[in-house]
Design a protein around this motif. Structure first.
Motif, mmCIF file in Angstrom:
data_model
loop_
_atom_site.group_PDB
_atom_site.id
_atom_site.type_symbol
_atom_site.label_atom_id
_atom_site.label_comp_id
_atom_site.label_asym_id
_atom_site.label_seq_id
_atom_site.Cartn_x
_atom_site.Cartn_y
_atom_site.Cartn_z
ATOM 1 N N ASP A 140 0.845 -1.196 0.000
ATOM 2 C CA ASP A 140 0.000 0.000 0.000
ATOM 3 C C ASP A 140 0.885 1.252 0.000
ATOM 4 N N GLY A 141 0.461 2.250 -0.770
ATOM 5 C CA GLY A 141 1.221 3.506 -0.802
ATOM 6 C C GLY A 141 2.468 3.444 -1.657
ATOM 7 N N SER A 142 2.466 2.500 -2.605
ATOM 8 C CA SER A 142 3.652 2.314 -3.448
ATOM 9 C C SER A 142 3.313 2.401 -4.920
ATOM 10 N N ALA A 143 4.372 2.641 -5.706
ATOM 11 C CA ALA A 143 4.242 2.571 -7.159
ATOM 12 C C ALA A 143 5.418 1.754 -7.686
ATOM 13 N N VAL A 144 5.246 1.194 -8.865
ATOM 14 C CA VAL A 144 6.374 0.572 -9.556
ATOM 15 C C VAL A 144 6.442 1.142 -10.962
ATOM 16 N N ARG A 145 7.682 1.256 -11.445
ATOM 17 C CA ARG A 145 7.899 1.725 -12.815
ATOM 18 C C ARG A 145 8.789 0.710 -13.508
ATOM 19 N N VAL A 146 8.378 0.285 -14.705
ATOM 20 C CA VAL A 146 9.194 -0.647 -15.487
ATOM 21 C C VAL A 146 9.665 0.087 -16.733
ATOM 22 N N ASN A 147 11.001 0.140 -16.901
ATOM 23 C CA ASN A 147 11.562 0.723 -18.126
ATOM 24 C C ASN A 147 12.777 -0.088 -18.570
#
Lengths: 268, 268, 268, 268
Positions: C243-250
């Motif tokens: 909870d309260g997180s994000a993920v970024r895939v690049n």
């Protein structure tokens, strides 16, 4: 009456036939300029060959012009060999299973035309199928049944011969049933390598069929487009394929061939 | 361009307008004889009044001619007051929420015509709605929004006055936005007791509107039919309702009235 | 409750997430093992990036498990970046315009969760949109509106910041309207280059979100899969995103980041 | 697994079975409490008798719970005799032609159950039909074919005997093909005068069938409801119809009868 377009050559976005040209299939389906029926608002389908031996297929019962899925797919999918079709129902209720193209294994097939008295001979036609092909039938159209008959008669080994046999059989069954046979038939079909189209009618009034070169021409490479109606007004570009003929498009280009079910029919 | 038919009188099977006559709505939708657009293949709807104060409604996005549900319902349902509509999309995507008739409480409404530059004034029109009517909007058409505006302006208390106000408001907003206003408007609507139809255009070229007596005549009782196009070729039967007019059908018969949004518009 | 899966990495056939694995989206839609609602039979959608900057999209209102178009497309289309979604309606009627993913320009977006009291603040949310984004709204869901709000708040310049602002705005509007705010939100979105997912809830009970490496691993190259529910029972493979997180895939792989709309909300 | 309800008695709004009760068909289709399959999201249908001898019918492939047409029709249509069905596909693709109830002339028919190995005997079953009934087949389900077989065996003259013969024939064909026969069968059917339901399985594990009185009781008049699952939790109200039984509802009330295809099957 239906409209269709098929292409084989350098990979092309489907939209270049389906939605972009002056007389694209979508445009033709909405405002038929030379059609005998008023509209083609009964569904559509596309089959295209990509990385796999079997074609992909998308079809739906909405009018082609109002399907935003079709527009998006035609804009994204690029293929060296594809078939596209819009349908105004002649036989068979409007449902996905009755929308062209039909697909079986590696083969795709679409059709424009009519078998007079189809309802009388449908059962006899179905009885000629082996169990596997009988069970593969999912719709109720004459077109799907012709395709399955052609598969039964050896579409893999001799594509044009098998379709000739299928048509000859229909003529024979019609003649036995009613003393006369009226078949008007224009179709395109492919195994993922060659693209075929045929034009034939027992009364010499088959639906129209045109061919034109299309696609990349700079490097000498290009493709061919086969259509039920020209996609633009450049009359010089489009060659009308005559009654009783077939065309085959492969790596060597486009060849014209005879298509004569009636010789089989008379022999039989 | 759309086609519609409405009826009030002795109970009638819906099929008597929808599928039976020479120029039934289904036939009109398939092969428009005088239409400006080629076809009406983008959905249809019916609203009818029965035992309850609110109308029933059936609508779908298929072409009317291929919908076997519509044929079965039109054959079974008998009603003293109903509206039927086939649609060729002008604004709004093809989906059920955009198919006429629109229904709110006891009211049903269907429309044929256009608001030039609707996209520019849509937001301003929506901002005039109260929260309840704003939340009742489920589609994206100009027609539904006109209907909600008319409800906002008192459709219950003064049906024709409320529609006049809605049209006058649209004209005013268009004029403010672009310096000109083009509205062509033919509509039918009902509260389950009276049936109304109006015909009006800022350029005096509204879509057509016709009226004719219909139904049981033996006992002196009968009904009236209001249509966008005559349902048969008996030209004598059909009275063309002129631009700037309304008709109301109730137990006393059919009355002609003035419909003049422009007087409100100029006054405003 | 909805289910979704997103992927970025070496090109993968969509079917590897949509129809093949033990708990593929189609399987999950039919027989939800941990879902709170009984089924996900209200439509589905896919958005994928190919040769063009804008994604392709296919969506329909049928249950995913009965759509043969979806199976065929998922088997043919191979993409380095795609989103797939199955939907059980919470707000918004079942129609194509309400099916995820939503697409605007190069952006695609899909969402799982709820905004308590959405109907009360919908109009206020819409009033924050510029005319261009207001007119781009085609459906009625909270999800599409959140996406448009995020675009309004600068999704291009600062993707996670813009979504934080959109959520913070919703909380603020809810609080003003009702004295409380309940937002549960798990979403994935992409501009065709990076893939993002976020997980957040005002009551710290957001819908689940998992990540796992996936795809070609032989040459060291691979991809990442982000899902609402694990696609197989190999519990070790799946990392739960808190909870309260994000993920970024690049191109550099997957990074974990904070996602804290509440700090904005409190500041405001 | 499918769910259905049928009614004969004083005219009742369809919604009283379809959408209103605690365990209405729509509710059952969305959140099956005792079902073996997770959901019934594959279409639905209603057939009702009104002023005409042939029933009206409405069916669609959407999940019943998301179809606003169904809710509106069920709220408006009042009938003394109707059948309603929600479907989770076991055989046959999801399309309207495969949705129950099936209708032929005055007869309506709906079914719940399975024929083990149907694909192996489908062709043999079809070959028993006369041309008229063969041509009346529009879908691909075992249910429609059982109905047509029963018509072939004299449904008009001896309704229960004809259905017994149809089932016995299926058992015989299965046994010939595979050395065993598994048929589980619960069905309801009507000619517009009597309403029938049967329950039978070769392994004595047929789908459930319940009956209850329903409707107006004040004046002594009432009706009977036959269902696959009880519509509410009042366990006392619902009588479970045993395996190997039939019920008939007519003007004299409800009668229990034997239903024993196996005696025919053994005799044959």
């Amino acid at each position: 009456m239906r409209r269709w377009a098929a292409y084989r050559g350098e990979p092309l976005y489907l939209e270049e036939l389906v939605s972009s040209p002056a007389h694209s299939l979508i445009e033709q389906s909405h405002c038929a300029t030379r059609a005998k029926t008023a509209t083609n608002g009964d569904g559509f389908g596309i089959a295209w060959y990509g990385d796999r031996p079997e074609p992909g297929r998308y079809r739906d019962i909405l009018p082609a012009w109002s399907d935003c899925n079709l527009r998006s797919l035609a804009r994204q999918i690029r293929s060296p060999l594809f078939l596209a079709h819009v349908r105004a129902a002649t036989t068979g209720a409007t449902r996905r299973d009755n929308c062209h193209p039909f697909v079986h294994g590696r083969w795709s097939f679409m059709h424009n035309g009519q078998i007079s008295g189809f309802e009388q001979i449908r059962r006899s036609m179905e009885s000629l199928l082996c169990d596997e092909l009988f069970n593969a039938r999912t719709g109720t159209t004459d077109s799907e049944l012709l395709f399955l008959l052609a598969l039964r008669f050896g579409l893999d080994a001799d594509p044009l011969g098998a379709v000739e046999k299928a048509i000859a059989t229909v003529e024979k069954l019609s003649y036995e049933k009613s003393g006369e046979a009226l078949v008007r038939f224009t179709a395109a079909f492919s195994n993922g390598r060659e693209l075929y189209a045929v034009r034939y009618a027992t009364d010499h009034r088959p639906p129209t069929l045109y061919a034109a070169p299309m696609g990349e021409t700079a490097g000498g490479k290009q493709g061919y487009c086969l259509v039920s109606e020209p996609l633009n007004d450049e009359a010089d570009t489009w060659v009308e394929i005559p009654d009783g003929s077939a065309v085959r498009v492969n790596d060597e280009g486009m060849q014209a061939l005879l298509f004569q079910p009636q010789s089989l029919s008379k022999a039989a």
